[in-house]
Design a protein around this motif. Structure first.
Motif, PDB file in Angstrom:
ATOM      1  N   THR A 276     -45.887   2.321  26.616  1.00  0.00           N
ATOM      2  CA  THR A 276     -44.475   2.453  26.974  1.00  0.00           C
ATOM      3  C   THR A 276     -43.744   3.314  25.952  1.00  0.00           C
ATOM      4  OG1 THR A 276     -44.473   0.279  28.052  1.00  0.00           O
ATOM      5  CG2 THR A 276     -42.332   1.195  27.412  1.00  0.00           C
TER       6      THR A 276
ATOM      7  N   ARG B  83     -44.542   7.039  26.416  1.00  0.00           N
ATOM      8  CA  ARG B  83     -43.787   7.645  27.507  1.00  0.00           C
ATOM      9  C   ARG B  83     -42.321   7.812  27.129  1.00  0.00           C
ATOM     10  NH1 ARG B  83     -45.029   8.521  32.296  1.00  0.00           N
ATOM     11  NH2 ARG B  83     -43.063   7.785  33.158  1.00  0.00           N
ATOM     12  N   GLU B  84     -41.795   6.892  26.375  1.00  0.00           N
ATOM     13  CA  GLU B  84     -40.404   6.996  25.916  1.00  0.00           C
ATOM     14  C   GLU B  84     -40.229   8.241  25.047  1.00  0.00           C
ATOM     15  OE1 GLU B  84     -37.697   4.775  22.572  1.00  0.00           O
ATOM     16  OE2 GLU B  84     -38.887   3.495  23.911  1.00  0.00           O
TER      17      GLU B  84
ATOM     18  N   SER C  97     -38.075  11.709  26.002  1.00  0.00           N
ATOM     19  CA  SER C  97     -36.983  12.175  25.149  1.00  0.00           C
ATOM     20  C   SER C  97     -37.014  13.680  24.949  1.00  0.00           C
ATOM     21  CB  SER C  97     -37.028  11.460  23.793  1.00  0.00           C
ATOM     22  OG  SER C  97     -38.131  11.917  23.022  1.00  0.00           O
TER      23      SER C  97
END
Length: 209
Positions: free
Chosen positions: A57, A60-61, A65
């Motif tokens: 997670t 992917r964050e 960005s």
């Protein structure tokens, strides 16, 4: 923390991003401290929350960005939608040379690779240019990446980072100003989000299973 940073690095690599291990360790240290403070637990306990799912997670964050930079994409294969004037091209190459020199002086011999790769890409785009000068058509993500890189370096210079050998300290404010202006010049070429075509073109890849 080193093992966890390595695992995060592997997740990032799966979606085409490469981040130095020491930076990942710093990022994870900050995240663990934030979780510990928010949950009123020790950092040792907080580390248990950074399992495989949490790292995926987080990867992917990080990618989301910078999605406008087309993470993981080969810049030479993307649509060349921005007309870059030759003076801006020259200024950008000069700025990226400074970025590479400052990265080497501040972080280490391997760090300039990003800036040098971008210079190489600009060279290839210029060589392959098909049309009348004085503009060279380049992909938008290249400009977005260059703006971030040059702007971050300007901030480092302002904060007092180590200057390259032979560069006098009294040059610092002029170097910082020049880099900031180069980043601003590039930013004016990037269209506002609402004027972009082909929505989703640079979307982050789906979470690999």
């Amino acid at each position: 923390m080193r093992t966890t940073a390595s695992a995060l690095g592997e997740e990032l690599a799966r979606i085409g991003l490469t981040v130095p291990a020491d930076r990942l360790e710093d990022l994870l240290t900050e995240r663990v401290a934030a979780v510990a403070e928010r949950m009123h637990i020790t950092e040792r306990t907080a580390r248990q929350y950074f399992d495989h799912h949490a790292l995926r997670t987080l990867a992917r964050e990080l990618a989301l960005s910078i999605k406008d930079e087309a993470p993981g994409a080969d810049l030479l294969t993307l649509p060349r939608t921005i007309a870059m004037p030759l003076p801006t091209l020259g200024a950008t190459i000069a700025a990226l040379v400074e970025v590479a020199a400052l990265a080497r002086a501040t972080i280490g011999p391997d760090e300039p690779a990003t800036a040098m790769s971008m210079i190489s890409t600009l060279g290839v785009l210029t060589r392959e240019h098909d049309g009348d000068l004085p503009n060279v058509w380049v992909p938008e993500p290249l400009l977005v990446r260059a703006v971030r890189l040059i702007e971050n370096t300007a901030d480092l210079v302002h904060q007092g980072c180590t200057l390259p050998p032979g560069v006098a300290e009294d040059v610092r404010p002029h170097l910082q100003k020049a880099l900031s202006e180069d980043a601003d010049r590039l930013r004016t070429l990037i269209p506002a989000t609402g004027r972009r075509t082909g929505p989703g073109l640079w979307a982050v890849p789906d979470d690999p299973r």
